[in-house]
Structures are given as structure tokens and as C-alpha cells.
Design an enzyme around this catalytic site. Structure first.
Site, PDB file in Angstrom:
ATOM      1  NE  ARG A 132      38.428  38.547  49.377  1.00 21.86           N
ATOM      2  CZ  ARG A 132      38.947  39.381  50.262  1.00 21.86           C
ATOM      3  NH1 ARG A 132      38.640  40.668  50.245  1.00 21.86           N
ATOM      4  NH2 ARG A 132      39.770  38.940  51.189  1.00 21.86           N
ATOM      5  CG  ASN A 143      37.340  44.860  50.818  1.00 17.65           C
ATOM      6  OD1 ASN A 143      36.337  44.158  50.969  1.00 17.65           O
ATOM      7  ND2 ASN A 143      38.494  44.556  51.371  1.00 17.65           N
ATOM      8  CG  HIS A 160      38.347  44.168  62.208  1.00 17.68           C
ATOM      9  ND1 HIS A 160      38.925  45.393  62.381  1.00 17.68           N
ATOM     10  CD2 HIS A 160      38.188  44.014  60.861  1.00 17.68           C
ATOM     11  CE1 HIS A 160      39.104  45.965  61.213  1.00 17.68           C
ATOM     12  NE2 HIS A 160      38.665  45.156  60.267  1.00 17.68           N
ATOM     13  CG  ASP A 202      37.779  40.599  58.750  1.00 18.30           C
ATOM     14  OD1 ASP A 202      37.377  40.783  57.587  1.00 18.30           O
ATOM     15  OD2 ASP A 202      38.747  41.229  59.239  1.00 18.30           O
ATOM     16  CG  PHE A 252      46.932  42.126  56.058  1.00 15.48           C
ATOM     17  CD1 PHE A 252      47.482  41.939  57.314  1.00 15.48           C
ATOM     18  CD2 PHE A 252      47.485  43.099  55.228  1.00 15.48           C
ATOM     19  CE1 PHE A 252      48.560  42.712  57.753  1.00 15.48           C
ATOM     20  CE2 PHE A 252      48.562  43.869  55.642  1.00 15.48           C
ATOM     21  CZ  PHE A 252      49.105  43.682  56.904  1.00 15.48           C
ATOM     22  N   GLY A 253      44.498  38.275  55.971  1.00 16.02           N
ATOM     23  CA  GLY A 253      43.151  37.709  56.099  1.00 16.02           C
ATOM     24  C   GLY A 253      43.113  36.209  56.271  1.00 16.02           C
TER      25      GLY A 253
HETATM   26  O1  DOR Z   1      42.611  40.660  57.349  1.00 21.92           O
HETATM   27  C1  DOR Z   1      41.857  41.368  56.691  1.00 21.92           C
HETATM   28  N1  DOR Z   1      41.498  41.061  55.426  1.00 21.92           N
HETATM   29  N2  DOR Z   1      41.388  42.504  57.253  1.00 21.92           N
HETATM   30  C2  DOR Z   1      40.686  43.417  56.561  1.00 21.92           C
HETATM   31  O2  DOR Z   1      40.308  44.419  57.125  1.00 21.92           O
HETATM   32  C3  DOR Z   1      40.413  43.205  55.117  1.00 21.92           C
HETATM   33  C4  DOR Z   1      40.448  41.766  54.779  1.00 21.92           C
HETATM   34  C5  DOR Z   1      40.444  41.502  53.282  1.00 21.92           C
HETATM   35  O3  DOR Z   1      39.674  42.149  52.563  1.00 21.92           O
HETATM   36  O4  DOR Z   1      41.190  40.631  52.840  1.00 21.92           O
END
Ligand code: DOR
Length: 430
Positions: A64, A94, A232, A306, A324-325
């Protein structure tokens, strides 16, 4: 000089699995023998009962930085990596701005070096701004040290654009790392399409949304010859597709995360734990069993976390709008050792392949072997260490772990990077 006494040294690259003493002089292994006597001025570390392996690499993390440093920055990221037992990490692009230029790659490497902990290997974006429309500065990023290319987070939607990316990348001896997700199938999906989405009344993210792009990208690999690494993987069928591609002799590899190995959609209940909202989503028991088999038999090349840190306000909300994550850098080794190695399901040598050997091979990093003259870069695991996964356990800036509340057995106790000790008895060196 540092003398590591009595660890079980496991390195399948040199056919080693035996109790040994290892003498480090500067950045390299000066001696490796059944018994080495300590001479004056040598620091001795008792490693009895521990397992010494080539340093682990997590080839899929999100730090990040720049742009979202409130979730994680490079300093907290490399600290979490070290605490988890890693000597090297590969960071996804990203960020904000997206890591799509040589300068942005150089920034991450230099910032990583400042802290002297885990080494940072940036993965550059495939397309400018991860927008899927024009090629990113791939040559420039390769020159600055990018170890692979990916539009991770959502993937390249157009097959034609992905073909262009793979044709272009194929000249640089770097892998394309594919986040396989066809957004026309997964749009609005927040959870596996199947029993759980029906039970909880939420939009589904179907297995086919992943598999259709695994098929597409394997065929593009066949066409272009570009090395393809599938990120993944989460379904039994994706794994079968990768197996077939390997049998066809294609340069295809893949990775799996601990959350796709050890959790299923059934873990998501009407308590709506948003830390279980991940992309791709948690799948079925049948998928989990296939993925574990694939890791054991070597069809799955490596395990990655991940590591996807998010702030409390981005998770403490309705399931549909939560990000997500899950974080993972500090739980991957404990989960693998607890659930697979300590139960006799995964040999230590396979753990070394999945966490140290294969990631370096895939990212074209120099191999690290435990041998005289080799680089003193090690992960040392205490298979009996007790880990209570609480918020306080984490060095990461974010606490969004899918594994909070678990008690695990087995964790990294000591880590050496190029002869420098970065983890000392479970604590990150100052
Ligand atoms: O769960 C996820 N979070 N999958 C991803 O591919 C991206 C990631 C994120 O950048 O938060």
C-alpha cells in the site's frame, strides 16, 4: 561470526535433511558440518529442535505504499514479513499511483533497503494505471528491478490486451502473474456462488469467473511462450487446468494462499465476518481438499499470503461494501506448520520448495542454498512455538486477519538476511 548449533537443516536443492552446525562469516556460510567447535569471539545460538531452511519468499503481498500508507507502509510491511519468517517479499503494484514506471519500482526497492529487514522485490503493472488499455513501462521497470508483471487486484479484462502484454513481456525473461477474474461473470459478487451465497442471500462470485481466465491465459501462454504464473488459485478445476498445462510442457506455474487452503465458504456465517471476504472468495470443501493435494504433490508451486491490509473502517461495515482481503504475512508459516507439516501431511522439504525455492525460480531471483559459500539467508522455524492469533500478535499496521482467534503451533523464531539477523527469538531486530 555466528554459529548456529544443532538445527535440523533442510534444503532439497542440495539433498540435505540432517542435524548440522552452520557457521556464518559476514554474509556467507563459512562452514557446515555435524559438529563445529566455537572459537573465541563467535556468537553461538542454540537451534536444537528447530528447522533451518533457505530464506522464505512471499511472492504476493500488498504494501500500500505509496498511496494507502494508513493501511500498511513499506516499514510496517517489511516488519510484518520478518515477524512472519520471510527474507524476501514481492509487492503487488495496486498502489496509488499504480506501480507502472521504473521510478516507482526504484522507490519501493530503495525504501525497503532503508530498513534492513525483508528485501522488497516490486512487481510492476502490466498496463498503465492497471486500466487494461495500454502497456505500462515494462522495459523501464525491468531495468529498475521489477521481478514480474501483473494487474493484480482485478486482472486484464481484454484477451487481446493480455495477448499484447504477454507478447511484450516475453522478451524480458520475467513472468506475467495473472489475477484471473472475468468481471462480466463476477460483477457484484462478494462470496462464492453456491451454497453460502444462497444461504446468506448475497451476490455470488462463481468459480467459472476464475476458471474461464485460467483457460484464456494458458492458451495465451501457448500462443506467446510468455511464462505465466497464475495467482491465488482457488478452485479444483483451476488446478486441473494448470496441471494439464504443465503436462503439455508450457511455462505455467501457480500459487495458493492459506485462506484458500484452510477455510471454506462454510466459515462465513450469519455473523458476517468481513475478514473472510477475500478475492477470489473462499470456496468449497471439495476445492480445499484438491488444493491441499496439489500443494503436497507439487502441482501447486508455491504458497503466498496475498497479504491485503485494510483499515478497521474498511472492514467494520456491511459485508457487501467491505473491502476484499485478509492480512497473512504473519500467519502463513504458523498455519502451514500447524495444519500440514506437524500433522505429517507435508514434508519439510516440500515446505522449502513452496516457500523458498519455487518463488525465487519464478521471479528470477538468485537461488539461496544452504551450502558452504552460499548466502547466509535463512528462515529458522520452531515447530513447537505457540501462536495465539490476536490483534496484539501482529506487527502489521492492519489487523484484518481471517484467522483471528486461532491457536497455532509452529512459527519462525530466527531469520537471517545476508548474514544479518533480522528476527531474534520471535522478535524483529531493532
Ligand atoms: O482479497 C484481495 N485483496 N484480493 C486481491 O486480489 C487484491 C487484494 C487487495 O489489494 O486488497
Amino acid at each position: 561470526m555466528v554459529l548456529l548449533k544443532g538445527a535440523r537443516v533442510v534444503d532439497p536443492q542440495v539433498g540435505l535433511d540432517a542435524v548440522k552446525d552452520v557457521l556464518i562469516d559476514g554474509t556467507t556460510v563459512a562452514a557446515l558440518d555435524d559438529v563445529i567447535e566455537a572459537s573465541d569471539g563467535v556468537e553461538v545460538i542454540d537451534c536444537a529442535g528447530k528447522v533451518l531452511m533457505p530464506g522464505f519468499v512471499d511472492m504476493h503481498v500488498h504494501f500500500r505504499d505509496p498511496g494507502f500508507e494508513y493501511k500498511e507502509d513499506i516499514q510496517t510491511g517489511v516488519t510484518a514479513a520478518t515477524h512472519g519468517g520471510y527474507t524476501d517479499v514481492a509487492t503487488m503494484p495496486n498502489t496509488n499511483p499504480i506501480t507502472d514506471t521504473g521510478t516507482s519500482v526504484r522507490y519501493q526497492i530503495d525504501r525497503g533497503i532503508e530498513f534492513g529487514l525483508a528485501r522488497v522485490h516490486p512487481i510492476g503493472a502490466l498496463t498503465h494505471g492497471e486500466e487494461g488499455e495500454s502497456l505500462a513501462e515494462i522495459g523501464d521497470m525491468t531495468m529498475e528491478g521489477a521481478c514480474g508483471f501483473s494487474d493484480d487486484g482485478h486482472g486484464v479484462q481484454s484477451a487481446g490486451m493480455m495477448r499484447t502484454c504477454m507478447e511484450y513481456v516475453s522478451q524480458f525473461d520475467r513472468p506475467v502473474i495473472a489475477h484471473c477474474e472475468d468481471e462480466s461473470l463476477t460483477a457484484n459478487g462478494v462470496i462464492n456462488e453456491g451454497r453460502a451465497s444462497t444461504r446468506l442471500g448475497m451476490f455470488g462470485w462463481p468459480a467459472l469467473g476464475e476458471e474461464i481466465e485460467v483457460i484464456r491465459d494458458i492458451e495465451l501462454c501457448r500462443l506467446t511462450g510468455c511464462p505465466l504464473h497464475v495467482a491465488h488459485i482457488s478452485t479444483a478445476r483451476s488446478l486441473d487446468l494448470v496441471r494439464q498445462a504443465k503436462a503439455d510442457g508450457l511455462p505455467v506455474t501457480c500459487e495458493v494462499t492459506p485462506h484458500h487452503l484452510f477455510l471454506t465458504e462454510e466459515n462465513i456465517t450469519d455473523s458476517y465476518n468481513t475478514n473472510l471476504k477475500v478475492n477470489p472468495p473462499l470456496r468449497t470443501r471439495n476445492d480445499v481438499e484438491a488444493l491441499i493435494d496439489g500443494l503436497i504433490d507439487g502441482s501447486i508451486d508455491c504458497v503466498v499470503s496475498d497479504h491485503a491490509p485494510h483499515a478497521a473502517h474498511e472492514k467494520d461495515c456491511e459485508f457487501e461494501i467491505a473491502y476484499f482481503g485478509t492480512i497473512g504475512l504473519e500467519t502463513t508459516v504458523p498455519l502451514l506448520v500447524s495444519n500440514l507439516v506437524n500433522r505429517g501431511l507435508l514434508p519439510w522439504s516440500r515446505l522449502v520448495e513452496a516457500c523458498a525455492v519455487k518463488p525465487r525460480e519464478i521471479l528470477r531471483l538468485d537461488p539461496v542454498k544452504v551450502e558452504v559459500g552460499g548466502e547466509a539467508t535463512f528462515t529458522i522455524v520452531d515447530p513447537c512455538a505457540e501462536v495465539a492469533v490476536t490483534q496484539d500478535y501482529f506487527d502489521s499496521k492492519s489487523k484484518n486477519s481471517a484467522f483471528l482467534g486461532m491457536r497455532l503451533t509452529g512459527a519462525a523464531s530466527d531469520v537471517f538476511v545476508d548474514g544479518k539477523q533480522t528476527l531474534v527469538n520471535g522478535v524483529v531486530a531493532e
